[in-house]
Design a protein around this motif. Structure first.
Motif, PDB file in Angstrom:
ATOM      1  N   HIS A  55       4.889  16.217 -46.642  1.00  0.00           N
ATOM      2  CA  HIS A  55       6.185  16.598 -47.292  1.00  0.00           C
ATOM      3  C   HIS A  55       5.914  16.181 -48.840  1.00  0.00           C
ATOM      4  O   HIS A  55       5.657  14.885 -49.155  1.00  0.00           O
ATOM      5  N   PRO A  56       6.157  17.278 -49.773  1.00  0.00           N
ATOM      6  CA  PRO A  56       5.949  17.093 -51.375  1.00  0.00           C
ATOM      7  C   PRO A  56       6.936  16.366 -51.836  1.00  0.00           C
ATOM      8  O   PRO A  56       7.960  16.195 -51.382  1.00  0.00           O
ATOM      9  N   VAL A  57       6.834  15.291 -52.793  1.00  0.00           N
ATOM     10  CA  VAL A  57       7.765  14.572 -53.610  1.00  0.00           C
ATOM     11  C   VAL A  57       7.728  15.109 -54.764  1.00  0.00           C
ATOM     12  O   VAL A  57       6.829  16.041 -55.695  1.00  0.00           O
ATOM     13  N   ILE A  58       8.980  14.954 -55.630  1.00  0.00           N
ATOM     14  CA  ILE A  58       9.278  15.346 -56.908  1.00  0.00           C
ATOM     15  C   ILE A  58       8.708  14.377 -57.996  1.00  0.00           C
ATOM     16  O   ILE A  58       8.643  13.336 -57.915  1.00  0.00           O
ATOM     17  N   ILE A  93       9.453  24.203 -59.237  1.00  0.00           N
ATOM     18  CA  ILE A  93       8.449  24.119 -58.744  1.00  0.00           C
ATOM     19  C   ILE A  93       7.378  24.898 -59.444  1.00  0.00           C
ATOM     20  O   ILE A  93       7.601  25.895 -59.432  1.00  0.00           O
ATOM     21  N   LEU A  94       6.159  24.293 -59.809  1.00  0.00           N
ATOM     22  CA  LEU A  94       5.250  24.997 -60.687  1.00  0.00           C
ATOM     23  C   LEU A  94       3.784  24.809 -60.027  1.00  0.00           C
ATOM     24  O   LEU A  94       3.726  23.904 -59.234  1.00  0.00           O
ATOM     25  N   GLN A  95       2.868  25.720 -60.545  1.00  0.00           N
ATOM     26  CA  GLN A  95       1.660  25.513 -60.271  1.00  0.00           C
ATOM     27  C   GLN A  95       1.139  24.118 -60.868  1.00  0.00           C
ATOM     28  O   GLN A  95       1.281  23.792 -61.844  1.00  0.00           O
ATOM     29  N   ARG A  96       0.670  23.236 -59.933  1.00  0.00           N
ATOM     30  CA  ARG A  96       0.310  21.815 -60.210  1.00  0.00           C
ATOM     31  C   ARG A  96      -1.099  21.891 -60.953  1.00  0.00           C
ATOM     32  O   ARG A  96      -2.297  22.641 -60.993  1.00  0.00           O
ATOM     33  N   LEU A 189       9.147  28.503 -58.976  1.00  0.00           N
ATOM     34  CA  LEU A 189       8.570  29.443 -59.985  1.00  0.00           C
ATOM     35  C   LEU A 189       7.237  29.440 -59.902  1.00  0.00           C
ATOM     36  O   LEU A 189       6.407  30.068 -60.801  1.00  0.00           O
ATOM     37  N   SER A 190       6.675  29.025 -58.790  1.00  0.00           N
ATOM     38  CA  SER A 190       5.274  28.898 -58.546  1.00  0.00           C
ATOM     39  C   SER A 190       4.615  30.136 -58.295  1.00  0.00           C
ATOM     40  O   SER A 190       3.321  30.357 -58.460  1.00  0.00           O
ATOM     41  N   ALA A 226       7.342  31.007 -49.054  1.00  0.00           N
ATOM     42  CA  ALA A 226       8.046  29.934 -50.172  1.00  0.00           C
ATOM     43  C   ALA A 226       7.361  28.589 -49.764  1.00  0.00           C
ATOM     44  O   ALA A 226       6.954  28.169 -48.601  1.00  0.00           O
ATOM     45  N   PRO A 227       7.321  27.570 -50.792  1.00  0.00           N
ATOM     46  CA  PRO A 227       6.649  26.493 -50.625  1.00  0.00           C
ATOM     47  C   PRO A 227       7.626  25.593 -49.574  1.00  0.00           C
ATOM     48  O   PRO A 227       8.871  25.602 -49.681  1.00  0.00           O
ATOM     49  N   ARG A 228       7.164  24.817 -48.745  1.00  0.00           N
ATOM     50  CA  ARG A 228       7.799  23.780 -47.795  1.00  0.00           C
ATOM     51  C   ARG A 228       8.808  22.726 -48.555  1.00  0.00           C
ATOM     52  O   ARG A 228       7.991  22.269 -49.484  1.00  0.00           O
TER      53      ARG A 228
END
Ligand code: TXA
Ligand code: MG
Length: 339
Positions: A55-58, A93-96, A189-190, A226-228
């Motif tokens: 799970h991603p974090v901010i 949420i952007l391209q990393r 917005l990725s 959509a991203p999880r």
């Protein structure tokens, strides 16, 4: 921020530099932070929370941070939203950027970034960035609660939830009661370059219509690509006590009283506890009839009721209009944890 907190903040930022965890206040909820560029440190967040590591974090950044250090291919929409809503309760949420560890992005190609407005959060982020050789510091932080539980809105919530980390010396920066009380709005917005417009992954204090006003179009609802986001799992944000939603109509018709089994105590939350009849097995609690105040109070209230040992929490269902969207989202997810 208290004037004497500067020392504490330096100590906390130093701890981040050494790969440790720090709990800190934000205007939404308290966060459990680690250096976003240190995968071992971020791993400690997952361990402490008991949260699955996919799970991603901010990533939290200071207002003067260079966004291009954290994200690539930043669309105009991001700059438009940042201009209006940062610092504040909006996560993008952007391209990393390629150096963002997989532990932060949950192995996805995107990264969530937020610039909080809370002065203590900003002081920590600024101090941390000053210690970093690059001058850029990002603090990866989910809400400072065990996985799936209610987010903390007071420092004491964090302390009670992470006694082991506190005993090991984890700083819990004091910042008073969180202003907003529910987690940030998340806008993806990725996939703009792929022709997919902004997607609202999680409603929050900043509403879909405020986003629409800035972008000129309404953000879409998440599709299967959509991203999880773990905060978007159907069952999430739940107190320990089973929670159900009841309609005003059910309450008015007195249907609830037949549902309370003999010997049980239920906490029932309504807009007007003072006007409710006395019923065996039911304690009435009043909640605000105004959505911003309701959000501010919600999690502290759920924690308090949890401690009082009721068999069930019943919450009067809320109006379906936009103003209540974020609170409705959290309540519906909390109720979904107890089907
Ligand atoms: O208000 C907030 O956002 C608070 C404070 C501490 O900033 N943080 C928070 O974090 O609520 P957390 O982890 O409890 O929720 C963050 C949400 C999760 O649902 C996560 O999956 C999503 O953000 N998220 C983070 N990075 C993402 C990414 N790259 N793609 C999709 N979702 C992402
Ligand atoms: Mg959370």
């Amino acid at each position: 921020m208290r004037p004497d907190q500067q020392q504490e903040i330096l100590r906390a930022a130093t701890r981040l530099m050494h790969g440790g965890l720090v709990a800190f206040p934000t205007e939404t909820v308290y966060g459990l932070g680690a250096d976003a560029e240190n995968p071992q440190a971020v791993e400690k967040i997952y361990q402490a929370k008991g949260r699955p590591s996919n799970h991603p974090v901010i990533v939290h950044v200071a207002p003067e941070a260079d966004l291009s250090y954290w994200a690539t291919d930043i669309p105009d929409e991001a700059h438009q939203l940042i201009k209006v809503f940062w610092p504040g309760p909006l996560t993008l949420i952007l391209q990393r950027a390629s150096h963002i560890p997989d532990t932060v992005s949950g192995g996805q190609g995107s990264v969530g970034i937020r610039c909080p407005s809370h002065p203590v959060a900003q002081a920590l982020l600024r101090q941390f960035a000053r210690l970093k050789p690059s001058g850029q510091g990002g603090v990866a932080a989910p809400s400072a609660n065990k996985f799936g539980q209610v987010s903390p809105t007071l420092a004491e919530h964090v302390i009670s939830e992470f006694p082991e980390e506190v005993a090991k010396g984890m700083p819990v920066l004091e910042g008073g009661a969180a202003d907003i009380g529910i987690e940030s709005t998340i806008v993806d917005l990725s996939r703009i370059r792929q022709g997919v417009g902004a997607v609202l992954l999680r409603p929050g204090h900043i509403s879909a219509s405020q986003i629409a006003q800035v972008l000129g179009y309404a953000p879409q609802l998440p599709d299967s690509h959509a991203p999880r986001a773990s905060g978007t799992l159907k069952a999430h944000y739940a107190p320990r006590t089973p929670l159900i939603l009841v309609t005003a109509q059910e309450l008015a018709q007195g249907k609830l009283q037949n549902r309370v089994p003999a010997g049980q105590k239920w906490a029932v939350c309504v807009f007007d506890a003072g006007r409710q009849p006395e019923i065996e097995g039911i304690d009435w609690f009043s909640v605000s009839n105004e959505p911003v105040q309701y959000a501010h109070d919600l999690y502290a209230f759920l924690r308090r009721v949890d401690q009082l040992g009721y068999q069930r929490i019943c919450i009067q269902s809320l109006p379906e209009d936009q103003r209540w969207e974020a609170v409705n989202d959290r309540l519906q997810r909390a109720a979904a944890a107890f089907p």
